[in-house]
Motif scaffolding. Structure first.
Motif, PDB file in Angstrom:
ATOM      1  N   THR A  87      -4.745 -11.757 -20.687  1.00  0.00           N
ATOM      2  CA  THR A  87      -6.160 -11.510 -20.382  1.00  0.00           C
ATOM      3  C   THR A  87      -6.963 -12.809 -20.389  1.00  0.00           C
ATOM      4  O   THR A  87      -8.187 -12.783 -20.439  1.00  0.00           O
ATOM      5  CB  THR A  87      -6.783 -10.535 -21.392  1.00  0.00           C
ATOM      6  N   ARG A  88      -6.268 -13.950 -20.311  1.00  0.00           N
ATOM      7  CA  ARG A  88      -6.956 -15.244 -20.349  1.00  0.00           C
ATOM      8  C   ARG A  88      -6.475 -16.139 -19.217  1.00  0.00           C
ATOM      9  O   ARG A  88      -5.277 -16.180 -18.905  1.00  0.00           O
ATOM     10  CB  ARG A  88      -6.718 -15.942 -21.689  1.00  0.00           C
ATOM     11  N   ALA A  89      -7.402 -16.863 -18.607  1.00  0.00           N
ATOM     12  CA  ALA A  89      -7.074 -17.758 -17.500  1.00  0.00           C
ATOM     13  C   ALA A  89      -7.995 -18.964 -17.532  1.00  0.00           C
ATOM     14  O   ALA A  89      -8.980 -19.006 -18.280  1.00  0.00           O
ATOM     15  CB  ALA A  89      -7.197 -17.027 -16.161  1.00  0.00           C
ATOM     16  N   ILE A  90      -7.660 -19.964 -16.724  1.00  0.00           N
ATOM     17  CA  ILE A  90      -8.465 -21.179 -16.575  1.00  0.00           C
ATOM     18  C   ILE A  90      -8.733 -21.420 -15.100  1.00  0.00           C
ATOM     19  O   ILE A  90      -7.838 -21.261 -14.265  1.00  0.00           O
ATOM     20  CB  ILE A  90      -7.757 -22.409 -17.181  1.00  0.00           C
ATOM     21  N   ILE A  91      -9.969 -21.814 -14.780  1.00  0.00           N
ATOM     22  CA  ILE A  91     -10.320 -22.377 -13.470  1.00  0.00           C
ATOM     23  C   ILE A  91     -10.920 -23.747 -13.729  1.00  0.00           C
ATOM     24  O   ILE A  91     -11.926 -23.865 -14.437  1.00  0.00           O
ATOM     25  CB  ILE A  91     -11.342 -21.518 -12.710  1.00  0.00           C
ATOM     26  N   THR A  92     -10.325 -24.791 -13.168  1.00  0.00           N
ATOM     27  CA  THR A  92     -10.827 -26.131 -13.405  1.00  0.00           C
ATOM     28  C   THR A  92     -10.813 -26.957 -12.128  1.00  0.00           C
ATOM     29  O   THR A  92      -9.858 -26.897 -11.339  1.00  0.00           O
ATOM     30  CB  THR A  92     -10.024 -26.849 -14.509  1.00  0.00           C
ATOM     31  N   ALA A 151     -10.099 -29.875   0.297  1.00  0.00           N
ATOM     32  CA  ALA A 151     -11.482 -30.129  -0.102  1.00  0.00           C
ATOM     33  C   ALA A 151     -12.383 -28.978   0.327  1.00  0.00           C
ATOM     34  O   ALA A 151     -12.207 -28.387   1.393  1.00  0.00           O
ATOM     35  CB  ALA A 151     -11.976 -31.432   0.524  1.00  0.00           C
ATOM     36  N   GLY A 152     -13.335 -28.655  -0.543  1.00  0.00           N
ATOM     37  CA  GLY A 152     -14.279 -27.595  -0.243  1.00  0.00           C
ATOM     38  C   GLY A 152     -14.018 -26.299  -0.978  1.00  0.00           C
ATOM     39  O   GLY A 152     -14.860 -25.395  -0.958  1.00  0.00           O
ATOM     40  N   TYR A 153     -12.863 -26.203  -1.653  1.00  0.00           N
ATOM     41  CA  TYR A 153     -12.524 -24.971  -2.361  1.00  0.00           C
ATOM     42  C   TYR A 153     -12.768 -25.057  -3.867  1.00  0.00           C
ATOM     43  O   TYR A 153     -12.439 -24.130  -4.600  1.00  0.00           O
ATOM     44  CB  TYR A 153     -11.070 -24.579  -2.096  1.00  0.00           C
ATOM     45  N   ARG A 190     -13.119 -18.902  -3.971  1.00  0.00           N
ATOM     46  CA  ARG A 190     -11.669 -18.720  -3.819  1.00  0.00           C
ATOM     47  C   ARG A 190     -10.963 -18.521  -5.160  1.00  0.00           C
ATOM     48  O   ARG A 190     -10.172 -17.585  -5.320  1.00  0.00           O
ATOM     49  CB  ARG A 190     -11.058 -19.911  -3.078  1.00  0.00           C
ATOM     50  N   ALA A 191     -11.217 -19.400  -6.119  1.00  0.00           N
ATOM     51  CA  ALA A 191     -10.505 -19.323  -7.395  1.00  0.00           C
ATOM     52  C   ALA A 191     -10.841 -18.027  -8.129  1.00  0.00           C
ATOM     53  O   ALA A 191      -9.963 -17.384  -8.725  1.00  0.00           O
ATOM     54  CB  ALA A 191     -10.853 -20.523  -8.268  1.00  0.00           C
ATOM     55  N   PHE A 192     -12.099 -17.616  -8.077  1.00  0.00           N
ATOM     56  CA  PHE A 192     -12.517 -16.409  -8.780  1.00  0.00           C
ATOM     57  C   PHE A 192     -11.912 -15.156  -8.134  1.00  0.00           C
ATOM     58  O   PHE A 192     -11.494 -14.226  -8.837  1.00  0.00           O
ATOM     59  CB  PHE A 192     -14.045 -16.333  -8.810  1.00  0.00           C
ATOM     60  N   ALA A 212     -20.760 -18.592  -8.219  1.00  0.00           N
ATOM     61  CA  ALA A 212     -19.758 -17.726  -7.579  1.00  0.00           C
ATOM     62  C   ALA A 212     -19.415 -16.498  -8.424  1.00  0.00           C
ATOM     63  O   ALA A 212     -19.403 -15.378  -7.905  1.00  0.00           O
ATOM     64  CB  ALA A 212     -18.502 -18.526  -7.255  1.00  0.00           C
ATOM     65  N   PRO A 213     -19.109 -16.664  -9.723  1.00  0.00           N
ATOM     66  CA  PRO A 213     -18.785 -15.459 -10.487  1.00  0.00           C
ATOM     67  C   PRO A 213     -19.939 -14.471 -10.564  1.00  0.00           C
ATOM     68  O   PRO A 213     -19.719 -13.251 -10.550  1.00  0.00           O
ATOM     69  CB  PRO A 213     -18.391 -16.002 -11.867  1.00  0.00           C
TER      70      PRO A 213
END
Length: 226
Positions: free
Chosen positions: A106-111, A142-144, A150-152, A179-180
């Motif tokens: 239930t845990r993730a990272i976006i960096t 580039a741009g993402y 996208r990541a979310f 975004a989120p």
């Protein structure tokens, strides 16, 4: 209270202090300059400039101060050493305590940031096994990077949970929460002492739903989300 919240974290200035990476990188660059130019104190000069508020062209200014040429190739070499060194960093104490329990599924990272650099940070922090998914947006074209969705969206594909079950925990309102929020996530801004980025959002849509100074406050805030 959210049933089985999916907790998604930023990395820099959220799980550890980014200024520690900066100082570690300057030490690596200083070692290189000492070995190649015979000049001591270059890393310390870079840190002094950064700590006094310089956020761009630090190497240019430090080279000028040391009486060294500011050629493009030489600066590119310093940037490469800085980005690709093995960082000497550690989790913030409250983050380490928070991550010591819980379910990695239930845990993730976006960096954001260069993929190799961010992966080196994660390896140094020894947290790869604490998360079910780690997304480094620097691995994409580039741009993402944030605030792109996208990541979310990829996190939601991974979790299979509805948007409102996700909580993004990060530090930089200039890019982290837009975004989120658009996708219907909950959001928490971490305001660590010593952080680098301005904690004031540029406009209302960029603001997090809640703010904390420490992960010690997260259970109460997340428990209050409905």
């Amino acid at each position: 209270m959210i049933d089985r919240p999916i907790l998604v974290f930023d990395l820099d200035d959220t799980l550890y202090l980014e200024r520690d990476f900066v100082r570690s990188g300057f030490r690596a660059v200083g070692t290189h300059v000492a070995q190649t130019e015979g000049i001591a104190g270059f890393g310390e000069a870079c840190w002094e400039l950064f700590d006094s508020g310089t956020r761009s062209k630090v190497f240019d200014a430090a080279l000028a101060r040391a009486g060294l040429p500011q050629d493009e190739d030489g600066i590119a070499r310093l940037v490469d050493i800085y980005r690709n060194h093995s960082p000497e960093i550690a989790l913030a104490n409250d983050a380490a305590a928070f991550l010591s329990g819980g379910d990695r599924s239930t845990r993730a990272i976006i960096t954001d940031g260069p993929e190799k650099t961010q992966k080196a940070k994660i390896a140094s922090l020894r947290i790869g096994g604490d998360f079910g998914l780690i997304l480094t947006t620097g691995s994409w074209p580039a741009g993402y990077g944030k605030p792109h969705i996208r990541a979310f969206s990829q996190i939601m594909n991974w979790s299979g949970a509805p948007p409102e079950q996700h909580v993004y925990i990060a530090d930089n309102p200039a890019k982290d929460f837009l975004a989120p929020r658009q996708l219907g996530w909950r959001s928490i801004q971490v305001n660590r002492p010593g952080r680098i980025h301005d904690p004031v959002p540029p406009a209302a849509p960029y603001a997090a739903e809640a703010e904390v100074a420490s992960f010690d406050e997260l259970p109460r805030i997340i428990g209050g989300f409905t």
